[in-house]
Structures are given as C-alpha cells and as structure tokens.
Design a protein around this motif. Structure first.
Motif, short mmCIF file in Angstrom:
data_model
loop_
_atom_site.label_atom_id
_atom_site.label_comp_id
_atom_site.label_asym_id
_atom_site.label_seq_id
_atom_site.Cartn_x
_atom_site.Cartn_y
_atom_site.Cartn_z
N GLN A 144 -14.66 -5.35 9.12
CA GLN A 144 -14.96 -4.09 8.77
C GLN A 144 -13.93 -3.58 7.61
N VAL A 145 -14.23 -2.23 7.11
CA VAL A 145 -13.43 -1.90 5.39
C VAL A 145 -12.79 -0.61 6.04
N HIS A 146 -11.60 -0.63 5.43
CA HIS A 146 -10.63 0.56 5.48
C HIS A 146 -10.40 1.08 4.12
N ARG A 147 -10.04 2.29 4.05
CA ARG A 147 -9.73 2.91 2.72
C ARG A 147 -8.24 2.78 2.73
N ALA A 148 -7.57 2.83 1.54
CA ALA A 148 -6.10 2.68 1.35
C ALA A 148 -5.89 2.93 0.00
N VAL A 149 -4.71 3.11 -0.40
CA VAL A 149 -4.36 3.49 -1.73
C VAL A 149 -3.30 2.11 -2.24
N TRP A 150 -3.50 1.31 -3.23
CA TRP A 150 -2.61 0.09 -3.51
C TRP A 150 -1.62 0.71 -4.15
N HIS A 151 -0.51 -0.41 -4.24
CA HIS A 151 0.85 0.10 -4.57
C HIS A 151 0.73 0.82 -6.08
N ASP A 152 -0.27 0.48 -6.80
CA ASP A 152 -0.09 0.99 -8.03
C ASP A 152 -0.87 2.35 -8.06
N ARG A 165 -4.11 2.92 -7.43
CA ARG A 165 -5.70 2.94 -7.08
C ARG A 165 -6.09 2.98 -5.75
N PRO A 166 -7.35 3.66 -5.64
CA PRO A 166 -7.97 3.80 -4.28
C PRO A 166 -8.55 2.37 -4.05
N VAL A 167 -8.29 1.88 -2.74
CA VAL A 167 -8.82 0.57 -2.80
C VAL A 167 -9.70 0.32 -1.02
N ALA A 168 -10.59 -0.56 -1.18
CA ALA A 168 -11.10 -0.90 0.00
C ALA A 168 -10.48 -2.07 0.33
N HIS A 213 -5.81 -12.49 0.68
CA HIS A 213 -5.13 -13.54 1.25
C HIS A 213 -5.69 -13.69 2.68
N GLY A 214 -5.77 -14.84 3.11
CA GLY A 214 -6.39 -15.37 4.49
C GLY A 214 -7.48 -14.40 4.57
N ASP A 215 -8.01 -13.63 5.69
CA ASP A 215 -8.98 -12.91 6.22
C ASP A 215 -8.93 -11.53 5.50
N VAL A 216 -8.61 -11.28 4.81
CA VAL A 216 -8.28 -10.06 3.93
C VAL A 216 -8.81 -10.05 2.44
N ILE A 217 -9.42 -9.18 2.07
CA ILE A 217 -9.94 -8.72 0.68
C ILE A 217 -9.58 -7.52 0.25
N VAL A 218 -8.92 -7.17 -0.67
CA VAL A 218 -8.54 -5.84 -1.43
C VAL A 218 -9.21 -5.67 -2.65
N SER A 219 -10.03 -4.62 -2.77
CA SER A 219 -10.79 -4.44 -4.03
C SER A 219 -10.98 -2.91 -4.33
N GLU A 220 -11.40 -2.65 -5.62
CA GLU A 220 -11.35 -1.19 -6.03
C GLU A 220 -12.32 -0.57 -5.28
N TRP A 221 -12.02 0.76 -4.88
CA TRP A 221 -12.72 1.53 -4.21
C TRP A 221 -13.89 2.04 -4.84
N LEU A 222 -15.18 2.14 -4.16
CA LEU A 222 -16.40 2.83 -4.96
C LEU A 222 -16.79 3.97 -4.19
N PHE A 240 0.82 -1.24 -0.06
CA PHE A 240 0.13 -0.03 0.06
C PHE A 240 0.96 1.27 -0.05
N ARG A 241 0.54 2.28 -0.78
CA ARG A 241 1.04 3.48 -0.71
C ARG A 241 0.60 4.29 0.56
N GLU A 242 -0.62 3.89 0.88
CA GLU A 242 -1.26 4.47 2.20
C GLU A 242 -2.18 3.65 2.33
N PHE A 243 -2.48 3.73 3.92
CA PHE A 243 -3.49 2.96 4.68
C PHE A 243 -4.08 3.68 5.75
N ASP A 244 -5.46 3.78 5.90
CA ASP A 244 -6.14 4.74 6.80
C ASP A 244 -6.56 3.56 7.95
#
Length: 481
Positions: free
Chosen positions: A150-158, A160-163, A244-253, A135-139
C-alpha cells in the motif's frame, strides 16, 4: 492480548491480508470442490428438464463470482490472475456481468489496510529505528493500495511531498505459496477461456509476478522511466528518492485518477487520455528499452497541467523478446497482404505451433482478423461493446478450440497481459481517434506492412471515419489526424 492481535494469531487478520499458509491454501482449494459440486447439481437439473444453456450460464456466473471473491481476499499473485481474467466479464450479457463487476471492484479497490504498527514495523526494517528522521511528516492512513502493498503520503526530509510504497509483511511467502495453488486451480479458467491452455498461462503469469516482488528492480525501472520522460510534454513519471528493502519512496503525484475519468470524464477528454495511454505503453520500448507491463486505470493519473502521470513499474519487461519484430511483420503481412498458407507458415516459424502439429488456420485467422480493423481505418472507436465482441469471438468454443492447439513462446505471455490491459483500459474509456497512427508511430514493422497494404488496395477512403465525422463523434483535431 488485544482483539486485533488475537485475530492475527487465529487467522482473522483484522485488516491485514491473510498470510497463514493453511488459511490461504484452504480458500484456494475450496474453488475446484465448489465447481465440481455445481457441475453435479447442474447434471441433476438437466435431468429434470431445465435448458442446458441456462444451467451452464448459472454455473459460469456462480463460479466466476466465487473465483473473484477468493482472489480478492488473497491478493498477491492471486489478485494478478484476477486482473487478467477481469476482461472476460465483458463476454457476459450486461445483466449478468454486474455481479462480476462487483467482485472485481472488491478485488481492485477494497484491499484491507495495514495497521499503523505493521507499517511502522516495515519502515523500521527498511530504514532502521530512526526511520522518522527521513520524513518531516508521515501519514499513517493508507492513501492507495497495490496487490502486495500500500501507499502512504508523506513529506521527505527536504520538504518534497512523497509517496511511500510499503510491501505487506509476509507478502513474498504468501505469493510463492499461491503460485503452486494457482497451478492446481488453473483448469477452472476454462469457465472464462474454454479455448486456452490455462495452466501454461498461469505458469507464465507466475514468472512475471515473482519479478514484481523485487522492489529494488522496480525502483530501477522507475528511475529509468523518469529519466526517459523527464520534461516530457505529455507524461510525468515520479522520480525515486529512496529504496530500502520493502519500501520505495518517490515523488508525489497529484491528479485525477483514470477511474474517475472513465466514469465521469467528457468524451473529448477520454479520447485524449486513452490515446496518451496507448502512446505511453506502445512507445515505452523505444524510449526505455522495456515494455510497461501493467497498464490498468489504477496506475494512471491526469495531472493538473494535462499530462498523464504514470506509477507502478514492477512489471517492466526487457525489450524486445526474441524475433518479435520479424514475427510482427510476417504475421501481420500474411493476414493483411497474404493468404492462409502464408499465415500458417508464420505461425509455425515463430513457435506458436509445432511444425508437425495440425491446427485450424481459418479459426485462428477468424479470431485475429477483427483486431486488424483498427489498422484498416484512419479513425477507429474502441469501447466496451467492441471489446465484448472480441472476447466472445476469442472464447467461442465452436472455433475448434484453436487456442488449445497453440503454444506461447517464452516471454510472450507478459506481452499478452500488457496488451490485454491496454486494450481493456481503452475500451473502458471508449476511445475514438487515430489509433492506427499511434500504433504505427512506434512500429516500423507494421508501418511497412501498411505501406504494402495501401499499395495493394489502392488506399480506399475510410468510410468508417466519414460516418463518425457526419455523426459529430470526432472533433476537428482528430479529424485532421
């Protein structure tokens, strides 16, 4: 030891959902004890001359408040049951329903957030100690909650904003512990559903909830939906970037939550969004081979471009269940074009009642027939007042408890859950429009039944639609079909 750590070890989670088995079981076990106490107190009040109906209503109200409060604290499987029961608050008069809504609001919206250290622990378990490199950023602040995470907002390494959806540590064990306890308190559901086999309902619901604990399966479902709805003019499903495991990273809406549309959206927008939600859920089997199983306002967002964004794909059901198409045709055809003997035969043919068991055919037809009004009209309105009438009919004990005379074939309870959620959401929106046409668009079985109905009845004018047009309730777009 910090105050927060001390709370965790003593059972006060300091913001994390309670996970200790003894604490959770004690909360659930207290429900039937309290219910029995209210019944005993009610008997005493009756003896002193208080009206029985008033006492029963008081017991119902207090029991429901207690159930929703405990389910809201426990989350997990308990919260799923609470979401299903939520529609039954509509059976209460408006002045008594408000405490239900308050408790349900806590259940659906007041999930205590995970502490940052706990979130980091889950991410480390999923991605390794270098998880931040992804992640470039993780809130660290929670953006939204789910029943088991629960869901956190972050910025993926490329860039893209992600959930980032993170499951609560211990959620699996807690949910599995809930399942047995919920079976024990299932008879309390008679407070809401006096005509149903609540234990069978809980057993089937538990099966579905177990499936929702599998984040790999959820990511697979979401990937399939994202492909099926890629570049769709009406819908947007975020793509999964990693699981991976108990985490899903997907595009932010980005978008307006459907909860806000319900409370403050213009009528024309609520109609449009409600019909889109109906199109997505009812059309998903044709598009993806699965049924979207968890339609509620928290899973839909109105995008800036007007499309309906959809999230949370943990409850997708393989489609179709055995004999669904023939069952839908035969049942609807018997009700709309046949007679009680045809309907009796259809109910038995598809396993909703034993072949040698008696059941009140007329009572069941009386429960189902009001829903068929949707199919009899070009334009129809579904709102909270309408749904309240439907629920009151369904839970009316005077119908000879027909619900207890029936069984639910394997695989049908999750379908019921999905349809209840969809109808409840449309009712909250107060949808008016060509609901029948949207249903028939995705159902060749019902289309064939309605063709026979029109041929048999001569296709009378839709007086209901005409009244709504005269009242100015229907815009030109809907009036044109």
């Amino acid at each position: 030891m910090s105050i927060r750590r001390a709370r965790w070890k003593t059972g006060d989670t300091g913001g994390n959902p309670p996970a200790r088995t003894l604490v959770r079981n004690a909360k659930l076990a207290a429900l039937p004890v309290a219910f029995a106490g209210r019944q005993m107190a009610g008997a005493g009040k009756r003896a002193l001359g208080r009206p029985a109906a008033e006492i029963d209503r008081e017991i119902q109200l207090r029991t429901a408040q207690h159930i929703f409060e405990v389910l809201g604290e426990l989350k997990g499987c308990a919260a799923k049951l609470g979401q299903v029961l939520a529609v039954y608050e509509l059976a209460l008069p408006p002045d008594l329903a408000e405490p239900y809504r308050i408790a349900l609001s806590r259940l659906q919206n007041a999930m205590p957030p995970m502490l940052p250290g706990t979130v980091h622990q889950v991410l480390t378990g999923a991605f390794g100690t270098n998880w931040r490199h992804h992640f470039r950023e993780f809130d660290d602040r929670r953006h939204a909650s789910a029943t088991i995470g629960q869901v956190h907002r972050a910025v993926w390494h490329d860039g893209r904003p992600v959930a980032v959806k993170v499951m609560y540590p211990g959620a699996r064990a807690a949910v599995l512990s809930d399942l047995e306890q919920l079976r024990r308190i299932a008879p309390l559901a008679s407070v809401f559903m006096p005509c149903s086999d609540a234990r069978a309902l809980v057993d089937e619901l538990a099966r579905a909830v177990r499936a929702e604990l599998d984040y790999a399966a959820e990511a697979h479902n979401q990937h399939a939906y994202a492909i099926a709805y890629a570049d769709d003019p009406d819908f947007r499903v975020p793509r999964v970037l990693a699981q991976h495991g108990d985490v899903i990273v997907s595009e932010w809406l980005d978008g307006i939550p459907l909860t806000r549309v319900i409370t403050s959206g213009a009528e024309i927008e609520r109609d449009r969004v409600g019909l889109l939600a109906l199109r997505f859920v009812w059309g998903s089997p044709t598009r993806t081979g699965t049924l979207y199983g968890d339609p509620h306002p928290g899973n839909f967002l109105v995008q800036p471009d007007g499309r309906l964004g959809v999230v949370d794909f943990g409850a997708c059901l393989p489609w179709p269940p055995p004999h669904f198409g023939p069952m839908l045709y035969d049942g609807a055809d018997a009700l709309l074009n046949g007679d009680r003997e045809d309907f009796d035969a259809a109910v038995r043919r598809y396993g909703f009642v034993g072949r040698d068991r008696t059941f009140d055919v007329d009572a069941l037809m009386a429960v189902i027939d009001p829903y068929l009004e949707i199919l009899r009209h070009d334009i129809y309105r579904v709102d909270s007042a309408w749904l309240r009438r439907m629920v009151l009919m369904s839970v009316n004990p005077s119908l000879n408890n027909v619900g207890r005379q029936l069984t639910m074939p394997d695989g049908y309870v999750p379908i019921w859950r999905s349809l209840i959620g969809l109808v409840g959401m449309c009712a909250q929106l107060g949808v008016t429009g060509p609901i029948r046409d949207e249903i028939l668009r995705w159902s060749p079985e019902l289309t064939a039944v309605m063709a026979r109905y029109r041929e048999r009845t001569g296709g009378p004018a839709d007086l209901h639609a005409a009244r709504l047009r005269r009242a100015g309730r229907i815009g030109r777009d809907f009036a044109a079909g």
